[in-house]
Design a protein around this motif. Structure first.
Motif, PDB file in Angstrom:
ATOM      1  N   TYR A   1      33.608  46.790  51.401  1.00 56.50           N
ATOM      2  CA  TYR A   1      32.772  46.720  50.210  1.00 56.50           C
ATOM      3  C   TYR A   1      33.155  47.816  49.210  1.00 56.50           C
ATOM      4  N   LYS A   2      33.553  48.967  49.714  1.00 57.94           N
ATOM      5  CA  LYS A   2      33.999  50.023  48.800  1.00 57.94           C
ATOM      6  C   LYS A   2      35.255  49.582  48.034  1.00 57.94           C
ATOM      7  N   LYS A   3      36.134  48.842  48.700  1.00 62.40           N
ATOM      8  CA  LYS A   3      37.319  48.321  48.012  1.00 62.40           C
ATOM      9  C   LYS A   3      36.905  47.355  46.906  1.00 62.40           C
ATOM     10  N   TRP A   4      35.927  46.529  47.208  1.00 62.22           N
ATOM     11  CA  TRP A   4      35.396  45.586  46.224  1.00 62.22           C
ATOM     12  C   TRP A   4      34.796  46.335  45.041  1.00 62.22           C
ATOM     13  N   ASN A   5      33.991  47.341  45.330  1.00 62.88           N
ATOM     14  CA  ASN A   5      33.379  48.140  44.271  1.00 62.88           C
ATOM     15  C   ASN A   5      34.439  48.818  43.411  1.00 62.88           C
ATOM     16  N   ASP A   6      35.445  49.367  44.038  1.00 67.74           N
ATOM     17  CA  ASP A   6      36.509  50.044  43.292  1.00 67.74           C
ATOM     18  C   ASP A   6      37.224  49.058  42.367  1.00 67.74           C
ATOM     19  N   ALA A   7      37.423  47.826  42.846  1.00 67.70           N
ATOM     20  CA  ALA A   7      38.083  46.810  42.026  1.00 67.70           C
ATOM     21  C   ALA A   7      37.219  46.412  40.834  1.00 67.70           C
ATOM     22  N   LEU A   8      35.909  46.336  41.043  1.00 68.88           N
ATOM     23  CA  LEU A   8      35.007  46.027  39.941  1.00 68.88           C
ATOM     24  C   LEU A   8      35.006  47.149  38.916  1.00 68.88           C
ATOM     25  N   THR A   9      35.001  48.376  39.396  1.00 69.13           N
ATOM     26  CA  THR A   9      34.934  49.538  38.509  1.00 69.13           C
ATOM     27  C   THR A   9      36.184  49.664  37.649  1.00 69.13           C
ATOM     28  N   THR A  10      37.327  49.298  38.211  1.00 68.11           N
ATOM     29  CA  THR A  10      38.602  49.415  37.483  1.00 68.11           C
ATOM     30  C   THR A  10      39.021  48.106  36.814  1.00 68.11           C
ATOM     31  N   ASN A  11      38.151  47.104  36.853  1.00 60.68           N
ATOM     32  CA  ASN A  11      38.440  45.798  36.232  1.00 60.68           C
ATOM     33  C   ASN A  11      39.728  45.182  36.761  1.00 60.68           C
ATOM     34  N   LYS A  12      39.953  45.338  38.046  1.00 59.23           N
ATOM     35  CA  LYS A  12      41.213  44.880  38.627  1.00 59.23           C
ATOM     36  C   LYS A  12      41.362  43.363  38.577  1.00 59.23           C
ATOM     37  N   LEU A  13      40.275  42.645  38.758  1.00 62.64           N
ATOM     38  CA  LEU A  13      40.343  41.183  38.736  1.00 62.64           C
ATOM     39  C   LEU A  13      39.971  40.631  37.365  1.00 62.64           C
ATOM     40  N   VAL A  14      38.818  41.011  36.876  1.00 59.08           N
ATOM     41  CA  VAL A  14      38.380  40.673  35.519  1.00 59.08           C
ATOM     42  C   VAL A  14      37.560  41.856  35.003  1.00 59.08           C
ATOM     43  N   ASN A  15      37.289  41.843  33.713  1.00 60.29           N
ATOM     44  CA  ASN A  15      36.453  42.883  33.123  1.00 60.29           C
ATOM     45  C   ASN A  15      34.999  42.424  33.233  1.00 60.29           C
ATOM     46  N   LEU A  16      34.319  42.867  34.295  1.00 59.08           N
ATOM     47  CA  LEU A  16      32.951  42.422  34.536  1.00 59.08           C
ATOM     48  C   LEU A  16      31.988  42.847  33.426  1.00 59.08           C
TER      49      LEU A  16
END
Length: 357
Positions: free
Chosen positions: A246-261
């Motif tokens: 889940y921390k990996k998921w959070n980090d990806a959200l924070t850095t907009n790795k997949l999309v800009n949430l």
């Protein structure tokens, strides 16, 4: 909310969080796993209790818990990824994907309505046969909804939390991608982010490091309660994930790795009645400051699990508590109390918990 390690003794905070965890969870019973990250630094990352009472396997940060409604943020991300690929639009209606949907509903319900719980489509639980004994799946939910000729209200006019909507979204993913939902989410989210232990529930499917679910009976005795007839649907609730992933998921959200949430939430959100600064969109309850999503929150409850997540990306803060015991959100409130009592300002998200299921 502002949390700063400079205002507290990290050692004192760990001791206080340990006290909360051991007060609520016993080493020889179902328990929980807690992750606290403040200012980008991991303050607490431990488990207490048993992932499986039968095997006596302990809970650790690598234990996979069923997310229940926390899963909805992953379903929403799948839709955003398909939109990024220009394979759909959040303004598409249901008839585009399911031509046999009743047109009175299908032509007016859009994906954005499903993503904001404003569709008004009927709760699939209310449409199920009272004699239903086998688990129901997303395709079954879709089949129950297709013939319905009405909604609870005009789509887009009200907020009403809907598991049905996210089951339909999972079927949209399959329809558009031409792949099973598990395949799509694994290829486009789990594998790219290195979430190698994260998966979805399917009957007889092996889940690594799996926590089994439990509940208390009317006498307070803990009993096995891992699955129910409504816990087989994917879109609304069957991601299995650990604190580590889940921390990996959070980090990806924070850095907009997949999309800009944050940018996506500026166009796909809905204000919640009765909340002065409460909104919902794309699998998240959130607050806003100057039009920007700031504090993100979601909880998840099912027959054998209770989960809560808070994210404050601007402050590099993440608070996650997973438990394999049903109806057990009180420990999360106590965790928040510890954090707010030892930091500069309060956490203004606990009230949002009552809006989720």
């Amino acid at each position: 909310m502002f949390l700063s390690l400079q205002t507290v003794s990290a050692q004192k905070m760990v001791a206080a969080l340990d006290s909360v965890m051991h007060r609520h969870f016993s080493a020889d019973q179902p328990g929980g796993a807690l992750l606290v990250v403040i200012d980008g630094k991991t303050v607490y990352n431990r488990g207490v209790g048993l992932a499986n009472r039968e095997t006596k396997r302990p809970i650790t940060p690598a234990t996979n818990f069923r997310m229940a409604s926390v899963s909805k943020q992953f379903t929403a991300m799948c839709i955003l990824l398909l939109e990024k690929q220009q394979k759909l639009s959040v303004d598409d209606n249901l008839l585009k994907f399911f031509p046999d949907f009743n047109p009175q509903v299908g032509k007016i319900v859009k994906l954005r309505h499903l993503l904001t719980h404003t569709s008004g489509i009927l709760d699939y639980e209310s449409l199920m046969s009272p004699t239903q004994k086998e688990q129901i799946f997303d395709q079954d939910v879709l089949n129950l909804l297709k013939p319905q000729d009405s909604t609870y209200f005009e789509p887009g006019s009200r907020f009403r939390y809907s598991n049905s909507g996210f089951c339909v979204l999972a079927q949209v993913v399959e329809q558009v991608s031409k792949k099973p939902y598990l395949t799509f989410i694994t290829e486009h989210i789990f594998k790219p982010l290195g979430m190698n232990q994260t998966t979805l529930y399917e009957p007889k499917r092996t889940i690594p490091n799996r926590a089994m679910g439990y509940a208390r009976d009317k006498n307070g005795k803990i009993r096995f309660s891992d699955q129910s007839i409504t816990s087989g649907t994917k879109g609304d609730g069957c991601v299995y994930i650990s604190l580590t992933d889940y921390k990996k998921w959070n980090d990806a959200l924070t850095t907009n790795k997949l999309v800009n949430l944050p940018e996506a939430l500026k166009r796909v959100f809905y204000p919640i009645e009765g909340q002065s600064n409460g909104f919902y969109g794309l699998g998240w309850f959130f607050t806003r400051t100057n039009g920007e999503a700031q504090t993100f929150f979601h909880s998840g409850s099912t027959c054998g699990f209770s989960n809560c997540v808070v994210r404050i990306p601007e402050k590099k803060t993440l608070i996650v508590l997973f438990s394999n015991l049903a109806d057990n959100h009180r420990p999360f409130g106590d965790v928040l109390n510890v954090l707010t009592s030892q930091t500069e300002r309060s956490v203004d998200v606990w009230a949002l918990h009552n809006l989720t299921n």
